[in-house]
Design an enzyme around this catalytic site. Structure first.
Site, PDB file in Angstrom:
ATOM      1  N   ASN A 126       0.870  -1.237  -0.022  1.00 45.90           N
ATOM      2  CA  ASN A 126       0.186   0.001   0.001  1.00 45.90           C
ATOM      3  C   ASN A 126       0.854   1.274   0.073  1.00 45.90           C
ATOM      4  O   ASN A 126       1.795   1.442   0.726  1.00 45.90           O
ATOM      5  CB  ASN A 126      -0.993  -0.039   1.203  1.00 45.90           C
ATOM      6  CG  ASN A 126      -1.725   1.092   1.335  1.00 45.90           C
ATOM      7  OD1 ASN A 126      -1.411   2.530   1.294  1.00 45.90           O
ATOM      8  ND2 ASN A 126      -3.014   0.632   1.312  1.00 45.90           N
TER       9      ASN A 126
ATOM     10  N   HIS B 134      -3.224   0.467  -3.516  1.00 47.79           N
ATOM     11  CA  HIS B 134      -3.379  -0.617  -2.705  1.00 47.79           C
ATOM     12  C   HIS B 134      -2.359  -1.528  -2.553  1.00 47.79           C
ATOM     13  O   HIS B 134      -1.672  -1.693  -3.872  1.00 47.79           O
ATOM     14  CB  HIS B 134      -4.792  -1.232  -2.578  1.00 47.79           C
ATOM     15  CG  HIS B 134      -5.900  -0.172  -2.018  1.00 47.79           C
ATOM     16  ND1 HIS B 134      -7.069  -0.659  -1.765  1.00 47.79           N
ATOM     17  CD2 HIS B 134      -5.799   1.069  -1.915  1.00 47.79           C
ATOM     18  CE1 HIS B 134      -7.827   0.270  -1.248  1.00 47.79           C
ATOM     19  NE2 HIS B 134      -7.173   1.308  -1.507  1.00 47.79           N
TER      20      HIS B 134
ATOM     21  N   GLU C  46      -2.387  -4.795  -3.121  1.00 46.98           N
ATOM     22  CA  GLU C  46      -3.025  -5.640  -4.302  1.00 46.98           C
ATOM     23  C   GLU C  46      -2.706  -5.101  -5.804  1.00 46.98           C
ATOM     24  O   GLU C  46      -2.277  -5.636  -6.566  1.00 46.98           O
ATOM     25  CB  GLU C  46      -4.281  -6.227  -4.481  1.00 46.98           C
ATOM     26  CG  GLU C  46      -4.571  -7.017  -3.181  1.00 46.98           C
ATOM     27  CD  GLU C  46      -5.003  -6.254  -2.042  1.00 46.98           C
ATOM     28  OE1 GLU C  46      -4.711  -4.938  -1.723  1.00 46.98           O
ATOM     29  OE2 GLU C  46      -5.849  -6.747  -1.059  1.00 46.98           O
TER      30      GLU C  46
ATOM     31  N   SER D  78      -7.525  -9.281   4.184  1.00 49.98           N
ATOM     32  CA  SER D  78      -8.716  -9.371   3.320  1.00 49.98           C
ATOM     33  C   SER D  78      -8.805  -8.269   2.105  1.00 49.98           C
ATOM     34  O   SER D  78      -8.941  -7.100   2.631  1.00 49.98           O
ATOM     35  CB  SER D  78      -9.985  -9.648   4.118  1.00 49.98           C
ATOM     36  OG  SER D  78     -11.109  -9.661   3.358  1.00 49.98           O
TER      37      SER D  78
ATOM     38  N   CYS E 167     -10.095  -5.524  -0.051  1.00 48.38           N
ATOM     39  CA  CYS E 167     -11.375  -4.480  -0.160  1.00 48.38           C
ATOM     40  C   CYS E 167     -12.082  -4.744  -1.583  1.00 48.38           C
ATOM     41  O   CYS E 167     -11.841  -5.405  -2.215  1.00 48.38           O
ATOM     42  CB  CYS E 167     -10.701  -3.153  -0.036  1.00 48.38           C
ATOM     43  SG  CYS E 167      -9.982  -2.388  -1.715  1.00 48.38           S
TER      44      CYS E 167
ATOM     45  N   CYS F 244      -9.999  -4.010  -4.758  1.00 48.99           N
ATOM     46  CA  CYS F 244      -8.955  -5.019  -4.969  1.00 48.99           C
ATOM     47  C   CYS F 244      -9.673  -6.306  -5.236  1.00 48.99           C
ATOM     48  O   CYS F 244      -9.265  -6.860  -6.033  1.00 48.99           O
ATOM     49  CB  CYS F 244      -8.422  -5.169  -3.941  1.00 48.99           C
ATOM     50  SG  CYS F 244      -7.075  -3.868  -3.744  1.00 48.99           S
TER      51      CYS F 244
ATOM     52  N   ASP G 170      -8.021   5.021   4.940  1.00 44.97           N
ATOM     53  CA  ASP G 170      -7.806   3.917   3.815  1.00 44.97           C
ATOM     54  C   ASP G 170      -9.145   3.056   3.678  1.00 44.97           C
ATOM     55  O   ASP G 170      -9.262   2.842   2.305  1.00 44.97           O
ATOM     56  CB  ASP G 170      -6.872   3.009   4.349  1.00 44.97           C
ATOM     57  CG  ASP G 170      -6.166   2.126   3.152  1.00 44.97           C
ATOM     58  OD1 ASP G 170      -5.667   2.851   2.127  1.00 44.97           O
ATOM     59  OD2 ASP G 170      -6.113   1.000   3.447  1.00 44.97           O
TER      60      ASP G 170
HETATM   61 ZN   LIG Z   1      -7.912  -2.594  -1.625  1.00 40.19          ZN
END
Ligand SMILES: [Zn+2]
Length: 161
Positions: free
Chosen positions: A57, A68, A70, A93, A95, A98, A158
């Protein structure tokens, strides 16, 4: 490909490989924390297990709310002809944003460090046929708990709250 071949994207991922890959994402998360950022890391692995790209991130570092972990790993991997059989590994996990990326590009599997401090879109991904490997990793939980306690405003920014 042999049915038991772990490189076969249709075979479930073994825990040892999943944890080895998670360690790479944790390294990214720690690098982000050391830079003053949000400690979430990710890595994209190819169908044969090859590391395609890693990232973390970069909201704070780049002043970019769309970067982010990912997304960062996905961009580091560059263009791929197909995402079939690939695995997105992430410390937290994913979001909705993503999770949408996983669906958009047809990434086959997501390995998740933890979903205790934040429960993103992984149930939705599982319903769509994405293989979800949730590791419940205590190091990932502790890392996020410490961060949220020390930087509540940044964390709420975030996750869009
Ligand atoms: Zn994300």
């Amino acid at each position: 490909m042999d049915l038991m071949d772990p490189r076969d994207p249709m075979n479930p991922l073994d825990q040892v490989t999943a944890r080895t890959w998670l360690a790479g994402a944790v390294e990214e998360a720690r690098a982000g924390l050391a830079e003053g950022g949000i400690p979430i890391g990710a890595a994209l692995h190819g169908p044969d297990g090859t590391l395609l790209g890693r990232g973390h991130n970069r909201r704070v570092q780049d002043d970019d709310p769309s970067m982010h972990a990912e997304t960062s790993a996905f961009r580091a991997a560059g263009r791929q002809r197909s995402y079939r059989g690939t695995t997105m590994v992430t410390t937290l996990s994913p979001c909705w944003y993503c999770s949408g990326l996983v669906r958009q590009f047809g990434i086959s599997r997501v390995v998740i460090g933890e979903a205790v401090t934040f429960h993103g879109g992984h149930d939705w991904l599982a319903e769509a046929g994405v293989e979800i490997v949730l590791l419940d990793d205590p190091e990932c939980v502790a890392m996020m708990r410490d961060f949220i306690k020390n930087h509540p405003a940044l964390w709420n920014e975030d996750i869009g709250e």
